[in-house]
Write an enzyme that holds these catalytic residues in place. Structure first.
Site, PDB file in Angstrom:
ATOM      1  N   ALA A   1       1.687  47.907  12.674  1.00 36.29           N
ATOM      2  CA  ALA A   1       1.916  48.097  13.736  1.00 36.29           C
ATOM      3  C   ALA A   1       1.094  47.850  14.453  1.00 36.29           C
ATOM      4  O   ALA A   1       1.064  47.411  15.690  1.00 36.29           O
ATOM      5  CB  ALA A   1       1.869  50.133  13.224  1.00 36.29           C
TER       6      ALA A   1
ATOM      7  N   ASN B   1      28.287   9.130  25.875  1.00 37.76           N
ATOM      8  CA  ASN B   1      28.947  10.305  25.328  1.00 37.76           C
ATOM      9  C   ASN B   1      29.379  11.293  26.849  1.00 37.76           C
ATOM     10  O   ASN B   1      29.826  12.418  26.403  1.00 37.76           O
ATOM     11  CB  ASN B   1      28.596  10.691  24.193  1.00 37.76           C
ATOM     12  CG  ASN B   1      27.561  11.468  24.593  1.00 37.76           C
ATOM     13  OD1 ASN B   1      26.341  10.510  24.868  1.00 37.76           O
ATOM     14  ND2 ASN B   1      26.631  12.185  23.616  1.00 37.76           N
TER      15      ASN B   1
ATOM     16  N   ARG C   1      -7.826  40.536  17.152  1.00 37.79           N
ATOM     17  CA  ARG C   1      -8.666  39.274  16.886  1.00 37.79           C
ATOM     18  C   ARG C   1      -7.923  38.081  16.964  1.00 37.79           C
ATOM     19  O   ARG C   1      -8.066  36.961  16.758  1.00 37.79           O
ATOM     20  CB  ARG C   1      -9.112  39.891  15.493  1.00 37.79           C
ATOM     21  CG  ARG C   1     -10.216  40.244  15.724  1.00 37.79           C
ATOM     22  CD  ARG C   1     -10.915  40.653  14.720  1.00 37.79           C
ATOM     23  NE  ARG C   1     -10.150  42.220  13.733  1.00 37.79           N
ATOM     24  CZ  ARG C   1     -11.347  41.975  12.368  1.00 37.79           C
ATOM     25  NH1 ARG C   1     -11.827  41.885  11.855  1.00 37.79           N
ATOM     26  NH2 ARG C   1      -9.745  43.430  11.880  1.00 37.79           N
TER      27      ARG C   1
HETATM   28  C1  UD1 Z   1      -8.347  48.016   5.713  1.00 37.29           C
HETATM   29  C2  UD1 Z   1      -8.666  48.898   5.643  1.00 37.29           C
HETATM   30  C3  UD1 Z   1     -10.256  48.220   4.420  1.00 37.29           C
HETATM   31  C4  UD1 Z   1      -9.440  47.132   3.692  1.00 37.29           C
HETATM   32  C5  UD1 Z   1      -8.800  45.550   4.258  1.00 37.29           C
HETATM   33  C6  UD1 Z   1      -7.915  44.908   3.884  1.00 37.29           C
HETATM   34  C7  UD1 Z   1      -8.802  50.939   5.944  1.00 37.29           C
HETATM   35  C8  UD1 Z   1      -8.914  51.971   6.332  1.00 37.29           C
HETATM   36  N1  UD1 Z   1      -9.494  49.923   5.966  1.00 37.29           N
HETATM   37  O1  UD1 Z   1      -9.117  47.210   7.142  1.00 37.29           O
HETATM   38  O2  UD1 Z   1     -10.526  48.601   3.662  1.00 37.29           O
HETATM   39  O3  UD1 Z   1     -10.673  46.638   2.479  1.00 37.29           O
HETATM   40  O4  UD1 Z   1      -7.934  46.597   5.116  1.00 37.29           O
HETATM   41  O5  UD1 Z   1      -7.651  43.598   4.094  1.00 37.29           O
HETATM   42  O6  UD1 Z   1      -8.018  50.966   5.922  1.00 37.29           O
HETATM   43  N2  UD1 Z   1      -2.171  49.220  10.808  1.00 37.29           N
HETATM   44  C9  UD1 Z   1      -0.940  49.701  10.906  1.00 37.29           C
HETATM   45  N3  UD1 Z   1      -0.652  51.056  11.823  1.00 37.29           N
HETATM   46  C10 UD1 Z   1      -2.700  51.299  12.615  1.00 37.29           C
HETATM   47  C11 UD1 Z   1      -3.508  50.672  11.679  1.00 37.29           C
HETATM   48  C12 UD1 Z   1      -3.257  49.649  10.929  1.00 37.29           C
HETATM   49  O7  UD1 Z   1      -0.325  49.951  10.545  1.00 37.29           O
HETATM   50  O8  UD1 Z   1      -2.392  52.365  12.744  1.00 37.29           O
HETATM   51  C13 UD1 Z   1      -1.658  47.988   9.781  1.00 37.29           C
HETATM   52  C14 UD1 Z   1      -1.621  46.683  10.779  1.00 37.29           C
HETATM   53  O9  UD1 Z   1      -0.978  46.155  11.321  1.00 37.29           O
HETATM   54  C15 UD1 Z   1      -2.299  45.842   8.744  1.00 37.29           C
HETATM   55  C16 UD1 Z   1      -2.876  46.967   8.643  1.00 37.29           C
HETATM   56  O10 UD1 Z   1      -2.605  48.492   8.599  1.00 37.29           O
HETATM   57  O11 UD1 Z   1      -1.279  44.945   8.448  1.00 37.29           O
HETATM   58  C17 UD1 Z   1      -4.857  46.462   8.575  1.00 37.29           C
HETATM   59  O12 UD1 Z   1      -4.821  47.300   9.335  1.00 37.29           O
HETATM   60  P1  UD1 Z   1      -6.115  46.714   9.925  1.00 37.29           P
HETATM   61  O13 UD1 Z   1      -6.539  46.962  11.292  1.00 37.29           O
HETATM   62  O14 UD1 Z   1      -6.160  44.675  10.171  1.00 37.29           O
HETATM   63  O15 UD1 Z   1      -7.760  47.229   8.881  1.00 37.29           O
HETATM   64  P2  UD1 Z   1      -9.027  46.269   8.406  1.00 37.29           P
HETATM   65  O16 UD1 Z   1      -9.649  46.347   8.860  1.00 37.29           O
HETATM   66  O17 UD1 Z   1      -8.485  44.574   7.553  1.00 37.29           O
END
Ligand code: UD1
Ligand code: CA
Length: 454
Positions: free
Chosen positions: A10, A385, A15
């Site tokens: 979601a 054509n 970034r």
């Molecule tokens: C997350 C993990 C982190 C891990 C990393 C691995 C948490 C709090 N942190 O961090 O420990 O090392 O992934 O890649 O979980 N998303 C939603 N809804 C939201 C927020 C995020 O669906 O409200 C989805 C995003 O679309 C994404 C995934 O969850 O696909 C991860 O979210 P992202 O914000 O990338 O988390 P990281 O900060 O990378």
């Protein structure tokens, strides 16, 4: 034990600086979410729920009926995201994989191994971890002195000592579904980002005295999360190499893997050679013993065996075995070329059929044409054509011979074995076996040039 999956997808992916939801950015021709979905299905999952939010409609359009979509209206964190799937698992008692939609390199075998370890250990939660030389940006896995996982701390909440930990949370978990959604309700957003962190579930389980396990990956590249376009390009490179090595194992020669670009769904037969600067895209299928490239782009084409394609662009077309294309041909969608045919330099073909053994060797435009077998289309032949409003068809029957620099004003037909004189503008059908001439007769004025000189 039944296995289901939730893919968290979601987030906006701030970034990425993009209008497209992050999970729909492509790696080797397929959206990241598609790669994750394939991995999940390959691991034996029977039901997949995708949590969508930012750009949800685009995510739904991409998924079609390959997954159930639930909405997370506001992106309040990964725990909140998982909570949105609760309704889909009301009576479900199996295991639940939770995966992020932004880890396109994740392998099905890894997910299967995680699920197997989880099942065998009887833990309530098993997380996938990896040792990263540079762990920055990831959640760190904090273990007790005895080596058991006690919690995960996000980068932004970590103490200086915790930041030194190189074991990271990959964001991939396997849970026992019963009790999971109740436990999620205990998570609070009291942290640096004010979000509901799914990672907090680990500490909640541990504090209740429940068993939490970890599986550590040897190849940490597999779980790289994509948060920006630099990471996207790195994932592209890794996955591209993986696709090419798979093809090489199957008997395809790839002369220069650093400069060859093959999408994941492309199929190639053995003993085919792919030369540098070649792009093979979409649902392309190539037979065996072909030489493809250098410098070709082939999208959604079916190519037979023993075909040569050099410095050419092809899309949405079928090419028969033993046919030679290029250099510098442009074959556009809807074209079907038979076997032992030849399409040479600077020839454009659009939405046309070319029969077995026919040749269009140089400098032609062929559009909306039906060309039979063993037809010879001379250099510079153009099908006219388009009349400005409508497209019209040109038919060249078997054995027809079209002299160089001919205009074929469609609709028009040249019959079987007929010949068209070079330089003709053909506006009327040429009957079978006839000669069609449509140009002014040549006049020679005796000594005209000599007199001018004097
Ligand atoms: C997350 C993990 C982190 C891990 C990393 C691995 C948490 C709090 N942190 O961090 O420990 O090392 O992934 O890649 O979980 N998303 C939603 N809804 C939201 C927020 C995020 O669906 O409200 C989805 C995003 O679309 C994404 C995934 O969850 O696909 C991860 O979210 P992202 O914000 O990338 O988390 P990281 O900060 O990378
Ligand atoms: Ca991430």
């Amino acid at each position: 034990m039944e296995l289901a999956a939730v893919i968290l997808a979601a987030g906006k992916g701030t970034r990425m600086k993009s209008d497209l939801p992050k999970v729909l950015h492509r790696v080797c021709g397929r959206p990241m979410l598609g790669h994750v979905l394939n991995a999940v299905v390959g691991a034996g999952v029977t039901k997949t729920v995708v949590v969508a939010g930012f750009g949800a409609q685009q995510v739904i359009d991409f998924l079609g009926d390959n997954a159930t979509v639930v909405l997370q209206e506001e992106q309040l964190g990964t725990a909140h995201a998982l909570q949105q799937a609760e309704g889909e698992f009301a009576r479900y008692t199996g295991d639940l994989l939770v995966v992020c939609g932004d880890t396109p390199l994740l392998r099905a075998s890894t997910l299967a191994r995680l699920a197997r370890t989880h099942r065998e250990s009887g833990a309530v939660a098993t997380l996938l971890t990896a040792e990263m030389a540079d762990p920055s940006g990831y959640g760190r896995v904090i273990r007790t002195a005895a080596g058991n996982v006690s919690r995960i701390v996000e980068q932004k909440d970590a103490s200086p000592e915790e930041l030194l930990v190189q074991e990271i949370n990959t964001g991939v978990y396997c849970f026992k579904a019963p009790g999971l959604f109740e436990a999620l309700k205990e998570i609070s957003p009291a942290n640096a980002q004010g979000e509901y962190y799914l990672t907090d579930i680990i500490q909640i389980f541990v504090q209740r005295g429940l068993t939490v396990q970890a599986v550590t990956l040897e190849d940490p590249r597999e779980v790289q999360g994509i948060n920006d376009r630099i990471q996207l390009s790195r994932a592209e490179k890794i996955l591209r190499r993986r696709v090419l090595e798979e093809l090489m194992i199957q008997g395809v020669t790839v002369m220069d893997p650093d400069n060859t670009y093959v999408d994941q769904d492309v199929k190639i037969g053995r003993d085919t050679v792919i030369l540098p600067f070649t792009f093979l895209q979409g649902k392309t299928e190539i037979g065996s013993h072909c030489i493809i490239g250098p410098g070709s782009k082939i999208t959604d084409c079916v190519i037979g065996d023993h075909v040569k394609i050099e410095y050419s662009v092809l899309a949405g077309s079928d090419i028969g075995s033993h046919t030679v294309i290029g250099p510098y041909a442009y074959i556009r969608p809807g074209t079907v070329i038979g076997e032992h045919a030849r399409v040479g330099d600077f020839v454009e073909i659009k939405k046309s059929t070319v029969g077995n053994g026919s040749k269009i060797p140089h400098l032609s435009y062929v559009g909306d044409a039906i060309i039979g077998e063993k037809v010879n289309v001379g250099a510079g032949t153009i099908t006219c054509n388009y009349d400005g409003k409508n497209k019209h068809q040109t038919i060249l029957e078997d054995g027809a011979f079209i002299g160089s620099n001919t205009n074929l004003v469609a609709p028009v037909k040249v019959g079987r074995n007929a010949v068209v004189a070079a330089g003709s503008t053909i506006t009327k059908d040429v009957p079978a076996h006839a000669l069609g001439v449509a140009r002014e007769r040549q006049t020679n004025l005796a000594d005209w040039a000599k007199k001018r000189r004097e």
